[in-house]
Write a protein that holds these residues in place. Structure first.
Motif, PDB file in Angstrom:
ATOM      1  N   THR A  80       9.622  -0.324  13.288  1.00 45.86           N
ATOM      2  CA  THR A  80       8.264   0.134  13.568  1.00 45.86           C
ATOM      3  C   THR A  80       7.610   0.612  12.280  1.00 45.86           C
ATOM      4  O   THR A  80       7.996   1.633  11.729  1.00 45.86           O
ATOM      5  CB  THR A  80       8.275   1.264  14.617  1.00 45.86           C
ATOM      6  OG1 THR A  80       8.931   0.800  15.784  1.00 45.86           O
ATOM      7  CG2 THR A  80       6.868   1.689  14.968  1.00 45.86           C
ATOM      8  N   GLN A  81       6.616  -0.123  11.820  1.00 49.42           N
ATOM      9  CA  GLN A  81       5.952   0.210  10.565  1.00 49.42           C
ATOM     10  C   GLN A  81       4.478   0.529  10.771  1.00 49.42           C
ATOM     11  O   GLN A  81       3.706   0.576   9.824  1.00 49.42           O
ATOM     12  CB  GLN A  81       6.122  -0.939   9.567  1.00 49.42           C
ATOM     13  CG  GLN A  81       7.579  -1.225   9.241  1.00 49.42           C
ATOM     14  CD  GLN A  81       7.748  -2.408   8.313  1.00 49.42           C
ATOM     15  OE1 GLN A  81       6.815  -2.832   7.643  1.00 49.42           O
ATOM     16  NE2 GLN A  81       8.948  -2.960   8.258  1.00 49.42           N
ATOM     17  N   GLU A  82       4.091   0.746  12.009  1.00 50.04           N
ATOM     18  CA  GLU A  82       2.719   1.079  12.346  1.00 50.04           C
ATOM     19  C   GLU A  82       2.705   2.359  13.170  1.00 50.04           C
ATOM     20  O   GLU A  82       3.727   2.771  13.721  1.00 50.04           O
ATOM     21  CB  GLU A  82       2.072  -0.042  13.160  1.00 50.04           C
ATOM     22  CG  GLU A  82       2.058  -1.393  12.481  1.00 50.04           C
ATOM     23  CD  GLU A  82       1.560  -2.485  13.405  1.00 50.04           C
ATOM     24  OE1 GLU A  82       1.078  -3.501  12.875  1.00 50.04           O
ATOM     25  OE2 GLU A  82       1.646  -2.320  14.641  1.00 50.04           O
ATOM     26  N   ILE A  83       1.533   2.974  13.267  1.00 45.92           N
ATOM     27  CA  ILE A  83       1.310   4.035  14.238  1.00 45.92           C
ATOM     28  C   ILE A  83       0.862   3.338  15.522  1.00 45.92           C
ATOM     29  O   ILE A  83      -0.223   2.752  15.566  1.00 45.92           O
ATOM     30  CB  ILE A  83       0.248   5.034  13.738  1.00 45.92           C
ATOM     31  CG1 ILE A  83       0.758   5.763  12.488  1.00 45.92           C
ATOM     32  CG2 ILE A  83      -0.099   6.033  14.835  1.00 45.92           C
ATOM     33  CD1 ILE A  83      -0.260   6.720  11.887  1.00 45.92           C
ATOM     34  N   ASN A  84       1.702   3.366  16.531  1.00 45.70           N
ATOM     35  CA  ASN A  84       1.418   2.646  17.774  1.00 45.70           C
ATOM     36  C   ASN A  84       0.828   3.587  18.818  1.00 45.70           C
ATOM     37  O   ASN A  84       1.427   4.616  19.154  1.00 45.70           O
ATOM     38  CB  ASN A  84       2.689   1.986  18.305  1.00 45.70           C
ATOM     39  CG  ASN A  84       3.119   0.804  17.452  1.00 45.70           C
ATOM     40  OD1 ASN A  84       2.285  -0.002  17.048  1.00 45.70           O
ATOM     41  ND2 ASN A  84       4.407   0.705  17.170  1.00 45.70           N
ATOM     42  N   ALA A 103      15.109   3.070   6.460  1.00 46.59           N
ATOM     43  CA  ALA A 103      14.280   1.928   6.814  1.00 46.59           C
ATOM     44  C   ALA A 103      14.707   0.678   6.046  1.00 46.59           C
ATOM     45  O   ALA A 103      14.866   0.704   4.831  1.00 46.59           O
ATOM     46  CB  ALA A 103      12.814   2.240   6.519  1.00 46.59           C
ATOM     47  N   LYS A 104      14.887  -0.406   6.782  1.00 45.42           N
ATOM     48  CA  LYS A 104      15.250  -1.686   6.175  1.00 45.42           C
ATOM     49  C   LYS A 104      13.960  -2.409   5.792  1.00 45.42           C
ATOM     50  O   LYS A 104      13.543  -3.372   6.427  1.00 45.42           O
ATOM     51  CB  LYS A 104      16.075  -2.525   7.152  1.00 45.42           C
ATOM     52  CG  LYS A 104      17.355  -1.848   7.615  1.00 45.42           C
ATOM     53  CD  LYS A 104      18.347  -1.662   6.471  1.00 45.42           C
ATOM     54  CE  LYS A 104      19.677  -1.123   6.989  1.00 45.42           C
ATOM     55  NZ  LYS A 104      20.648  -0.883   5.931  1.00 45.42           N
ATOM     56  N   ALA A 105      13.308  -1.922   4.775  1.00 37.38           N
ATOM     57  CA  ALA A 105      12.034  -2.490   4.348  1.00 37.38           C
ATOM     58  C   ALA A 105      11.892  -2.267   2.853  1.00 37.38           C
ATOM     59  O   ALA A 105      12.520  -1.365   2.278  1.00 37.38           O
ATOM     60  CB  ALA A 105      10.879  -1.829   5.102  1.00 37.38           C
ATOM     61  N   PRO A 106      11.047  -3.076   2.183  1.00 41.12           N
ATOM     62  CA  PRO A 106      10.830  -2.877   0.757  1.00 41.12           C
ATOM     63  C   PRO A 106      10.285  -1.486   0.451  1.00 41.12           C
ATOM     64  O   PRO A 106       9.581  -0.888   1.270  1.00 41.12           O
ATOM     65  CB  PRO A 106       9.797  -3.959   0.409  1.00 41.12           C
ATOM     66  CG  PRO A 106       9.964  -4.994   1.461  1.00 41.12           C
ATOM     67  CD  PRO A 106      10.346  -4.249   2.709  1.00 41.12           C
ATOM     68  N   VAL A 107      10.605  -0.992  -0.728  1.00 42.72           N
ATOM     69  CA  VAL A 107      10.206   0.361  -1.126  1.00 42.72           C
ATOM     70  C   VAL A 107       8.693   0.543  -1.021  1.00 42.72           C
ATOM     71  O   VAL A 107       8.210   1.581  -0.536  1.00 42.72           O
ATOM     72  CB  VAL A 107      10.683   0.660  -2.565  1.00 42.72           C
ATOM     73  CG1 VAL A 107      10.116   1.991  -3.050  1.00 42.72           C
ATOM     74  CG2 VAL A 107      12.204   0.687  -2.627  1.00 42.72           C
ATOM     75  N   ALA A 108       7.933  -0.460  -1.435  1.00 48.21           N
ATOM     76  CA  ALA A 108       6.471  -0.343  -1.402  1.00 48.21           C
ATOM     77  C   ALA A 108       5.957  -0.212   0.030  1.00 48.21           C
ATOM     78  O   ALA A 108       5.009   0.540   0.304  1.00 48.21           O
ATOM     79  CB  ALA A 108       5.830  -1.546  -2.080  1.00 48.21           C
ATOM     80  N   VAL A 109       6.595  -0.930   0.956  1.00 47.04           N
ATOM     81  CA  VAL A 109       6.194  -0.859   2.354  1.00 47.04           C
ATOM     82  C   VAL A 109       6.512   0.525   2.928  1.00 47.04           C
ATOM     83  O   VAL A 109       5.705   1.136   3.636  1.00 47.04           O
ATOM     84  CB  VAL A 109       6.901  -1.955   3.173  1.00 47.04           C
ATOM     85  CG1 VAL A 109       6.631  -1.791   4.668  1.00 47.04           C
ATOM     86  CG2 VAL A 109       6.452  -3.329   2.703  1.00 47.04           C
ATOM     87  N   VAL A 110       7.705   1.022   2.614  1.00 51.71           N
ATOM     88  CA  VAL A 110       8.100   2.355   3.069  1.00 51.71           C
ATOM     89  C   VAL A 110       7.124   3.410   2.548  1.00 51.71           C
ATOM     90  O   VAL A 110       6.659   4.282   3.290  1.00 51.71           O
ATOM     91  CB  VAL A 110       9.533   2.688   2.614  1.00 51.71           C
ATOM     92  CG1 VAL A 110       9.896   4.125   2.979  1.00 51.71           C
ATOM     93  CG2 VAL A 110      10.528   1.713   3.229  1.00 51.71           C
ATOM     94  N   ALA A 111       6.787   3.335   1.270  1.00 56.13           N
ATOM     95  CA  ALA A 111       5.864   4.302   0.672  1.00 56.13           C
ATOM     96  C   ALA A 111       4.506   4.249   1.354  1.00 56.13           C
ATOM     97  O   ALA A 111       3.875   5.293   1.589  1.00 56.13           O
ATOM     98  CB  ALA A 111       5.718   4.028  -0.822  1.00 56.13           C
ATOM     99  N   LYS A 112       4.051   3.046   1.701  1.00 60.53           N
ATOM    100  CA  LYS A 112       2.736   2.890   2.332  1.00 60.53           C
ATOM    101  C   LYS A 112       2.695   3.550   3.699  1.00 60.53           C
ATOM    102  O   LYS A 112       1.763   4.287   4.028  1.00 60.53           O
ATOM    103  CB  LYS A 112       2.389   1.405   2.445  1.00 60.53           C
ATOM    104  CG  LYS A 112       1.022   1.149   3.055  1.00 60.53           C
ATOM    105  CD  LYS A 112       0.710  -0.333   3.112  1.00 60.53           C
ATOM    106  CE  LYS A 112      -0.651  -0.588   3.755  1.00 60.53           C
ATOM    107  NZ  LYS A 112      -0.950  -2.038   3.828  1.00 60.53           N
TER     108      LYS A 112
END
Length: 216
Positions: A80-84, A103-112
């Motif tokens: 979940t990478q959004e506010i739902n 989180a299994k996501a790129p660092v930039a995505v996590v920071a965002k």
């Protein structure tokens, strides 16, 4: 001065039934938000659910609403990478926040999405309470303190919800509650009750429904 954090009591029959009927009514996914300008109008109260990845957040929302698939559960932490946003009839919004930690996501995505989370918590005037989910098998971890400290700084009242209590033995929950209570002494925004739940068994679901239904 030490603050007591008792387990939230079960609601009386009339309160529980009113809350059950509220959650048995229309509950719909509204939208996933990736930026603050995408938030829906602040025209009703809202509550949000925050927790480490894989804490059982989606399962809890599904149990509350009585709908198995309304919130997506995943075995992959950090999905979940959004506010739902979900609508609870015309009563309020239920808000599923991105899971934090592991989180299994790129660092930039996590920071965002962490930046989005911080902005949301600090700037949503209609947010009545955050429910901070803690896996009862692990208790409060350092990453949980981070979100609690953010809630303190944002002046957002939060209430701890222990999840997955069915995974514990019958006598194992009390030490966990004691550990959580000790940790919450450090957080002035903490609401002085702990909700003990099992999404699989249904424990504590009526209590949490009643708490949400009472928030205006």
């Amino acid at each position: 001065m030490r603050v007591a954090f008792p387990v939230a009591p079960e609601p009386d029959a009339d309160t529980a039934e009113a809350a059950r009927l509220l959650f048995a009514g229309p509950v719909d996914f509204l939208k996933g938000v990736v930026a603050m300008d995408g938030l829906p109008p602040a025209d009703r109260p809202e509550v949000c659910f925050a927790g480490r990845s894989n804490v059982g957040k989606s399962s809890l929302i599904n149990a509350l609403t009585g709908r198995k698939g309304i919130a997506r559960a995943s075995n992959t932490p950090g999905r979940t990478q959004e506010i739902n946003y979900f609508t609870l009839g015309d009563h309020s919004y239920l808000v599923d926040l991105p899971g934090y930690g592991f989180a299994k996501a790129p660092v930039a995505v996590v920071a965002k999405w962490q930046a989005l989370l911080k902005t949301y918590l600090a700037g949503r005037a209609t947010l009545r309470r955050a429910f901070c989910l803690i896996d009862s098998r692990h208790g409060v971890k350092p990453v949980d303190h981070e979100i609690m400290t953010l809630l303190d700084r944002s002046a957002v009242p939060f209430q701890v919800v222990l999840t997955k209590t069915d995974k514990l033995g019958p006598n194992a929950i009390q030490p966990v509650i004691a550990q959580v209570e000790a940790e919450l002494q450090k957080h002035p925004a903490a609401f002085p009750q702990i909700v003990v739940t099992s999404s699989d068994k249904g424990d504590g679901i009526a209590t949490l429904r009643a708490i949400i239904a009472a928030l205006d």
